[in-house]
Design an enzyme around this catalytic site. Structure first.
Site: not given
Length: 411
Positions: A79, A172
């Site tokens: 991400d 994350e």
């Protein structure tokens, strides 16, 4: 495939995560990159490749030396930050950077006098944004390094190694990257997250981190008849923030200095919500910072005579140094491998966190290595292709040194 082409392909996927989503992963678009990586890993000969129901990608480069050496894992996250757009990225490739200012877009300029890390990469090939989005080097540079390592090992079967475990995590950036990480499935003795800056730096300590939510409930009265009645929660919110120590804001801190950061504020006269992240490498100092919030809460509630302010505190992650101090060899072998490939190992405290912090506390010791990415989460982000290439070399050397040490083969 050249590592820069691999990186450019990965950043073409918009994978922004979402703080407020209740799904896992927090955005469906992250699974598009995950599916692409699954297919790429299979092509490169990895086994046990799959994406879990929670969007975590796992795979194994199988041993070709009768399982001699440690089982090492490498992890990066898919991400990108919600803080800036990750859609329709238009990267710029700069060859043999000359140390001068780089114009990104209109008034967006990377000036080496302001963005001093540019002075480290003179002569490097770089990739920058066009000033309208983030780049995605955090952490697609890490993915590109790991996958380029895997490609090298696929093409060079003479390179001996034990099982190598690879994982790519979602979310994350919103603190949820390891919520559904299956350490038993991953089955590594230890791992390294590849998620950082200068390739010469490595990290085995990070901030202790908390989130603090402040909710203020005022009294909304028509302003025409508000005297001695209205309590404007927006005004109280400003007072609350001003009562926190100004010098502990992130713009005034560096190194081991902790901070509190107001990263979201929304409200009306009736109700306002403040969201803070609070960070410190020293846990006792962090608790003192948290107590500042509680003291201000008590003061304002006493001043107004009712439960005006509510404070909720959430632990996010802790300093992995407290775990990794029991595994000095994992850190030492990084330093040796860096020197072997001509890097200048520098231990730096992370002014943030990684998936490795939580994984270390979950039983998987997991320091962090750099990628060559700088100024992440915004339009000034750039990555050094030259450093990414060196990152591949470093991972291969870590694997090689481990096998040679276990087999006692001189080199």
């Amino acid at each position: 495939m050249k590592i820069e082409n691999r990186f450019l392909k990965y950043i073409s996927f918009n994978t922004q995560s979402d703080y407020y989503s209740t799904t896992t992963p927090s955005t469906a678009c992250q699974k598009e990159l995950a599916e692409f990586l699954v297919e790429e890993m299979r092509i490169l000969g990895l086994v046990n490749v799959h994406m879990s129901e929670y969007g975590v990608v796992y795979g194994t480069i199988p041993s070709n030396n009768d399982h001699q050496g440690d089982v090492i894992g490498f992890i990066a996250h898919m991400d990108t930050s919600p803080d800036a757009s990750g859609e329709n990225i238009h990267p710029q490739v700069i060859r043999d950077y000359d140390g001068k200012r780089i114009t990104l877009h209109d008034d967006f300029i990377l000036d080496p006098q302001e963005f001093t890390d540019l002075q480290k990469v003179i002569g490097h090939d770089l990739i920058t944004t066009d000033g309208t989005t983030l780049l995605g080097a955090d952490d697609k540079a890490g993915i590109a390094i790991i996958m380029s390592m895997a490609e090298y090992m696929f093409k060079h079967p003479e390179f001996k190694h034990n099982d190598i475990q690879i994982a790519f995590t979602p979310d994350e950036e919103v603190g949820r990257g390891t919520e559904h990480f299956d350490i038993e499935t991953f089955h590594a003795d230890y791992a390294y997250t590849i998620d950082g800056g200068d390739i010469n730096e490595f990290y085995f300590e990070n901030f202790n981190a908390y989130q603090v939510l402040v909710e203020i409930t005022g009294k909304s009265i028509h302003p025409g008849s508000a005297k001695n009645k209205m309590i404007n929660s927006l005004e109280v919110a400003q007072t609350f923030n001003q009562l926190l120590p100004i010098q502990q804001r992130p713009e005034f801190t560096e190194g081991y200095e902790g901070f509190h950061h107001l990263n979201h504020m929304q409200g009306t006269c009736e109700k306002t919500r403040l969201e803070y992240i609070v960070r410190n490498h020293d846990y006792l100092k962090l608790k003192n910072q948290i107590n500042d919030f509680k003291r201000i809460q008590a003061y304002l509630n006493s001043l107004y005579g009712y439960e005006l302010v509510d404070v909720t505190i959430h632990e996010q992650y802790l300093n992995m140094k407290d775990v990794l101090k029991d595994y000095p060899e994992i850190v030492e072998q990084v330093e040796i491998a860096m020197q072997d490939v001509g890097l200048h190992p520098t231990i730096v405290p992370i002014r943030g966190g990684t998936d490795g912090a939580r994984l270390s506390y979950q039983g998987l010791p997991c320091p962090n290595l750099g990628t060559g990415g700088f100024y992440c989460h915004g339009p000034y982000e750039f990555v050094s292709i030259t450093m990414m290439k060196k990152g591949v070399e470093l991972l291969l050397r870590l694997i090689r040194n481990n096998v040679y040490e276990k087999q006692d083969i001189p080199f």
